[in-house]
Design a protein around this motif. Sequence first.
Motif, PDB file in Angstrom:
ATOM      1  N   LYS A  54     -64.506 -32.214  16.019  1.00 43.86           N
ATOM      2  CA  LYS A  54     -63.788 -31.341  15.097  1.00 43.86           C
ATOM      3  C   LYS A  54     -63.766 -29.933  15.677  1.00 43.86           C
ATOM      4  CE  LYS A  54     -64.024 -29.649  10.347  1.00 43.86           C
ATOM      5  NZ  LYS A  54     -64.774 -29.724   9.091  1.00 43.86           N
ATOM      6  N   PHE A  55     -62.567 -29.364  15.748  1.00 41.05           N
ATOM      7  CA  PHE A  55     -62.378 -28.000  16.221  1.00 41.05           C
ATOM      8  C   PHE A  55     -62.140 -27.139  14.994  1.00 41.05           C
ATOM      9  CE2 PHE A  55     -61.279 -30.735  19.660  1.00 41.05           C
ATOM     10  CZ  PHE A  55     -61.650 -30.063  20.815  1.00 41.05           C
ATOM     11  N   ALA A  56     -62.919 -26.087  14.835  1.00 39.68           N
ATOM     12  CA  ALA A  56     -62.797 -25.237  13.654  1.00 39.68           C
ATOM     13  C   ALA A  56     -62.942 -23.774  14.039  1.00 39.68           C
ATOM     14  CB  ALA A  56     -63.853 -25.614  12.622  1.00 39.68           C
ATOM     15  N   CYS A  57     -62.456 -22.916  13.165  1.00 44.75           N
ATOM     16  CA  CYS A  57     -62.580 -21.473  13.328  1.00 44.75           C
ATOM     17  C   CYS A  57     -63.668 -21.010  12.371  1.00 44.75           C
ATOM     18  CB  CYS A  57     -61.250 -20.802  12.995  1.00 44.75           C
ATOM     19  SG  CYS A  57     -61.284 -19.029  13.236  1.00 44.75           S
ATOM     20  N   ARG A  58     -64.608 -20.231  12.875  1.00 41.23           N
ATOM     21  CA  ARG A  58     -65.728 -19.775  12.049  1.00 41.23           C
ATOM     22  C   ARG A  58     -65.729 -18.254  12.013  1.00 41.23           C
ATOM     23  NH1 ARG A  58     -71.498 -18.702  12.760  1.00 41.23           N
ATOM     24  NH2 ARG A  58     -71.131 -18.651  14.984  1.00 41.23           N
ATOM     25  N   GLU A  59     -65.953 -17.708  10.830  1.00 39.93           N
ATOM     26  CA  GLU A  59     -66.027 -16.254  10.650  1.00 39.93           C
ATOM     27  C   GLU A  59     -67.445 -15.782  10.974  1.00 39.93           C
ATOM     28  OE1 GLU A  59     -63.459 -14.303   9.451  1.00 39.93           O
ATOM     29  OE2 GLU A  59     -62.101 -16.005   9.226  1.00 39.93           O
ATOM     30  N   ARG A  60     -67.559 -14.692  11.724  1.00 35.75           N
ATOM     31  CA  ARG A  60     -68.865 -14.064  11.965  1.00 35.75           C
ATOM     32  C   ARG A  60     -68.860 -12.688  11.337  1.00 35.75           C
ATOM     33  NH1 ARG A  60     -70.842 -14.928  18.115  1.00 35.75           N
ATOM     34  NH2 ARG A  60     -69.185 -13.443  18.452  1.00 35.75           N
ATOM     35  N   PRO A  61     -69.887 -12.360  10.569  1.00 37.18           N
ATOM     36  CA  PRO A  61     -69.916 -11.052   9.909  1.00 37.18           C
ATOM     37  C   PRO A  61     -70.205  -9.930  10.915  1.00 37.18           C
ATOM     38  CG  PRO A  61     -71.965 -12.211   9.529  1.00 37.18           C
ATOM     39  CD  PRO A  61     -71.052 -13.168  10.256  1.00 37.18           C
ATOM     40  N   ALA A  62     -69.954  -8.707  10.481  1.00 42.36           N
ATOM     41  CA  ALA A  62     -70.303  -7.543  11.302  1.00 42.36           C
ATOM     42  C   ALA A  62     -71.823  -7.519  11.471  1.00 42.36           C
ATOM     43  CB  ALA A  62     -69.829  -6.268  10.612  1.00 42.36           C
ATOM     44  N   ARG A  63     -72.284  -7.061  12.628  1.00 44.30           N
ATOM     45  CA  ARG A  63     -73.727  -7.082  12.891  1.00 44.30           C
ATOM     46  C   ARG A  63     -74.087  -6.023  13.923  1.00 44.30           C
ATOM     47  NH1 ARG A  63     -70.965 -10.804  15.546  1.00 44.30           N
ATOM     48  NH2 ARG A  63     -71.535 -11.407  17.652  1.00 44.30           N
ATOM     49  N   MET A  64     -75.373  -5.753  14.007  1.00 46.06           N
ATOM     50  CA  MET A  64     -75.878  -4.815  15.008  1.00 46.06           C
ATOM     51  C   MET A  64     -76.183  -5.598  16.288  1.00 46.06           C
ATOM     52  SD  MET A  64     -75.787  -1.857  13.657  1.00 46.06           S
ATOM     53  CE  MET A  64     -76.723  -0.876  14.804  1.00 46.06           C
ATOM     54  N   VAL A  65     -75.744  -5.094  17.427  1.00 44.78           N
ATOM     55  CA  VAL A  65     -76.017  -5.706  18.728  1.00 44.78           C
ATOM     56  C   VAL A  65     -76.622  -4.654  19.643  1.00 44.78           C
ATOM     57  CG1 VAL A  65     -74.206  -7.448  18.537  1.00 44.78           C
ATOM     58  CG2 VAL A  65     -73.681  -5.247  19.565  1.00 44.78           C
ATOM     59  N   ARG A  66     -77.234  -5.124  20.742  1.00 46.04           N
ATOM     60  CA  ARG A  66     -77.880  -4.214  21.676  1.00 46.04           C
ATOM     61  C   ARG A  66     -77.253  -4.378  23.048  1.00 46.04           C
ATOM     62  NH1 ARG A  66     -81.956  -4.229  25.370  1.00 46.04           N
ATOM     63  NH2 ARG A  66     -82.314  -6.446  25.126  1.00 46.04           N
ATOM     64  N   ASN A  67     -76.924  -3.251  23.677  1.00 46.99           N
ATOM     65  CA  ASN A  67     -76.421  -3.274  25.043  1.00 46.99           C
ATOM     66  C   ASN A  67     -77.621  -3.538  25.953  1.00 46.99           C
ATOM     67  OD1 ASN A  67     -75.624  -2.634  27.642  1.00 46.99           O
ATOM     68  ND2 ASN A  67     -74.272  -0.967  26.976  1.00 46.99           N
ATOM     69  N   PRO A  68     -77.649  -4.657  26.683  1.00 44.86           N
ATOM     70  CA  PRO A  68     -78.816  -4.969  27.506  1.00 44.86           C
ATOM     71  C   PRO A  68     -79.053  -3.990  28.648  1.00 44.86           C
ATOM     72  CG  PRO A  68     -77.115  -6.641  27.780  1.00 44.86           C
ATOM     73  CD  PRO A  68     -76.634  -5.690  26.746  1.00 44.86           C
ATOM     74  N   ALA A  69     -78.016  -3.325  29.115  1.00 46.82           N
ATOM     75  CA  ALA A  69     -78.171  -2.385  30.231  1.00 46.82           C
ATOM     76  C   ALA A  69     -78.826  -1.077  29.786  1.00 46.82           C
ATOM     77  CB  ALA A  69     -76.816  -2.093  30.869  1.00 46.82           C
TER      78      ALA A  69
END
Length: 96
Positions: A54-69
């Motif tokens: 099954k191929f589906a589209c999933r919503e991801r909420p806004a979130r905090m991420v970290r730049n690894p560099a």
Amino acid sequence: MAQKPMTKTQLVAALAEKTDSDKASVNRMLDALSEVVSAEMAAGGAVTLPGLGKFACRERPARMVRNPATGEQMQKPADRVAKVTIAKALKDVING
């Protein structure tokens, strides 16, 4: 050793042989399948291919991420991602 993935040309040739069709019509059918699945997922829907998954589209909420560099924290906006759930029949063929 890992095997190279099947190319579109190889897939078209294999499908043409299995279905006793010509490569041109199989190529058009494969392109049409890709367009239908893409359009349905872009609209937020899902498509089930029996025996494959099954191929589906999933919503991801806004979130905090970290730049690894740099270690800098930043806000990533909400987005949508493709999700593929493998069918049990395919899992059984692979494992069995």
